[in-house]
Design an enzyme around this catalytic site. Sequence first.
Site, PDB file in Angstrom:
ATOM      1  N   HIS A  24     -21.463   8.167   7.400  1.00 30.18           N
ATOM      2  CA  HIS A  24     -21.946   6.839   6.343  1.00 30.18           C
ATOM      3  C   HIS A  24     -22.776   5.660   7.175  1.00 30.18           C
ATOM      4  O   HIS A  24     -22.628   5.767   8.478  1.00 30.18           O
ATOM      5  CB  HIS A  24     -21.332   6.543   5.405  1.00 30.18           C
ATOM      6  N   HIS A  27     -20.666   4.113  10.364  1.00 28.06           N
ATOM      7  CA  HIS A  27     -20.833   5.061  11.502  1.00 28.06           C
ATOM      8  C   HIS A  27     -21.915   4.889  12.184  1.00 28.06           C
ATOM      9  O   HIS A  27     -21.868   4.760  13.398  1.00 28.06           O
ATOM     10  CB  HIS A  27     -20.498   6.548  11.163  1.00 28.06           C
ATOM     11  N   CYS A 133       0.365   5.609   3.286  1.00 34.09           N
ATOM     12  CA  CYS A 133      -0.965   6.155   2.675  1.00 34.09           C
ATOM     13  C   CYS A 133      -1.512   6.866   3.428  1.00 34.09           C
ATOM     14  O   CYS A 133      -1.987   6.814   4.690  1.00 34.09           O
ATOM     15  CB  CYS A 133      -1.734   4.707   2.528  1.00 34.09           C
ATOM     16  N   CYS A 136      -5.063   6.085   4.786  1.00 37.80           N
ATOM     17  CA  CYS A 136      -5.197   5.077   5.724  1.00 37.80           C
ATOM     18  C   CYS A 136      -4.318   5.688   7.064  1.00 37.80           C
ATOM     19  O   CYS A 136      -4.473   5.019   8.112  1.00 37.80           O
ATOM     20  CB  CYS A 136      -4.515   3.717   5.664  1.00 37.80           C
ATOM     21  N   CYS A 150      -1.883   0.942  -2.240  1.00 48.95           N
ATOM     22  CA  CYS A 150      -2.645   0.594  -0.957  1.00 48.95           C
ATOM     23  C   CYS A 150      -3.827  -0.207  -1.049  1.00 48.95           C
ATOM     24  O   CYS A 150      -4.556   0.222  -2.265  1.00 48.95           O
ATOM     25  CB  CYS A 150      -3.067   2.070  -0.365  1.00 48.95           C
ATOM     26  N   HIS A 153      -7.338   1.864  -0.457  1.00 53.98           N
ATOM     27  CA  HIS A 153      -7.492   2.968  -1.419  1.00 53.98           C
ATOM     28  C   HIS A 153      -7.083   2.767  -3.027  1.00 53.98           C
ATOM     29  O   HIS A 153      -7.522   3.793  -3.711  1.00 53.98           O
ATOM     30  CB  HIS A 153      -6.922   4.166  -0.679  1.00 53.98           C
ATOM     31  N   LYS A 307     -18.877  -2.397  -1.027  1.00 53.31           N
ATOM     32  CA  LYS A 307     -18.154  -1.779  -0.120  1.00 53.31           C
ATOM     33  C   LYS A 307     -18.770  -0.169  -0.047  1.00 53.31           C
ATOM     34  O   LYS A 307     -18.899   0.319  -1.112  1.00 53.31           O
ATOM     35  CB  LYS A 307     -16.768  -1.624  -0.107  1.00 53.31           C
ATOM     36  N   LYS A 310     -17.502   6.850  -0.113  1.00 54.38           N
ATOM     37  CA  LYS A 310     -18.104   8.146  -1.173  1.00 54.38           C
ATOM     38  C   LYS A 310     -17.351   7.951  -2.497  1.00 54.38           C
ATOM     39  O   LYS A 310     -18.212   8.167  -3.250  1.00 54.38           O
ATOM     40  CB  LYS A 310     -17.273   9.305  -0.405  1.00 54.38           C
TER      41      LYS A 310
HETATM   42 ZN    ZN Z   1      -5.148   3.715   2.279  1.00 52.43          ZN
END
Ligand code: ZN
Length: 530
Positions: A24, A27, A133, A136, A150, A153, A307, A310
């Site tokens: 994305h 990166h 998680c 992560c 988390c 996420h 943010k 995906k």
């Molecule tokens: Zn996470």
Amino acid sequence: MTTQTPPAPWYVTTSIPYVNAQPHIGHALEDIQADVLARYHRLKREDVWFLTGTDENSLKNVRAAEREGISTQALVDRNAAQFRALRDSLDLSFDDFIRTSVDVRHASGVQKLWEACDQNGDIYQRAYAGLYCVGCEQFYAENELADGLCPEHLVAPELVEEQNYFFRLSRYTDRLRELIESDQLRIVPRTRKNEVLGFIRGGLADFSISRSRARARGWGIPVPGDAEQVTYVWFDALGNYISALGYACDQAHYQRYWARNPHRAHVIGKNIIRFHAIYWPAMLLSAGVLPPTDIFIHGFVTVDGRKVGKSLGNAIDPVELAGRYGADVLRYYLLREIPATGDGDFSLDRLVRAYNADLADQLGNLLSRTVGMISRYYGGVVPTPVELVEADLRLVAAGEQLYQRIDGALEQFALDVGLGAIWDLVAIANKYVVEVQPWALARRRADPAIERRLATTLYNLVETLRLVAHALAAFLPATAAAIAHQLGIALDSDDALHHVLTWGRYRAGTVVELGAVLFPKLEMASVALR
Ligand SMILES: [Zn+2]
């Protein structure tokens, strides 16, 4: 007889992304930032090695493959290829691309690093229970969760209980603090340095560096001497920075770019500071390996204020953007409109505005009017400058400052400031054109004094564009090449950039060639991407 000093080595890496999804725009930002540093130090005639790659041994990849019903290896092979392909779509110049699941040099390097830490008494076993998680790849303390979820996420972490190996991080507290406070390990920007020193003050707990083979679904690098455990993702992933250089067998390459190199720089995102600025140098100290010298930390790119992710449905494809507008347009946006060390927002409206204002109206216009006037008034042959008057001297002074301004900025990793310095010079040159009005001089050139002014003015503009082309080669390589082509010059040179950017090196009598418009103006209405 002169002796040539051998070029100094300069090593730069990106972090290695998980390959559970497509690249994305975040990166792309990191790759392009590292690429500019690599290209810039090559222009200084340093001996650069630029590494990137993919982090493939994570449990995330196993789960992504399970969801797709394909083997983990097939998933990482396919997705790693997309990251490697960014080289062409973003015009990256990396020298090496490491894949942690298939490169033998990586597994052997990680195992050697493990054994070195173990021999130093820094690895021990203990039972561990924690909230984990998978997204992560990280354990969370209860108080770090947001309503039990988390914070990254927004999913409930899993309770994991098993016997793991731990790294004795606590032992390195004082040495890490000293390294970072003294800038022997320089963390840029300073706010991030303070954040790391804050982590250290808060106390460093030993961390888990393995997981059971069962929890890893058999995927990952086995722990030396214990087939029931595989190395945990950070111990594995961080090792790529030296395993890629041939640390496992102490290759000359490793000696050159790590062990005997005073410049070992990592470019990373703000979410992985703790791992790079604390875990990684501590692991290296334990193994008797030098820690990195520089960690440059960028922020996050949001898209239209949200943010990137995906799952959030606003992942914008950097490959599509580069294909549509050109790699340099995306590079320009990410380098100039996103602060080098802060967060920034991407929007197509802003991209088109920056394109039209900076690339088309400022740079493109300066090139086309300069080459156009030389074609019209001198048949394309660049005239010899004569005496300089005050207006010329202001432009010359700005041109002569270009190197110091860029170099000062890039020494601090301020890529936006360095690129901005080039645009400042372009703006000064455009003002100079308006002030001097070469077209008015051309009408009165029968007067020899006026003719000399015209010749001097156009030479100064070509010379400014020569400086711009050479400096831009670090940032917008295709644009730099296109400018050089129209100016009739070559960009490759054995001279270091500070020599190349000395005023007055353009050779009068060179023939310029008016080419295609560099950046044709974009209509706002024509840019809807979706
Ligand atoms: Zn996470």
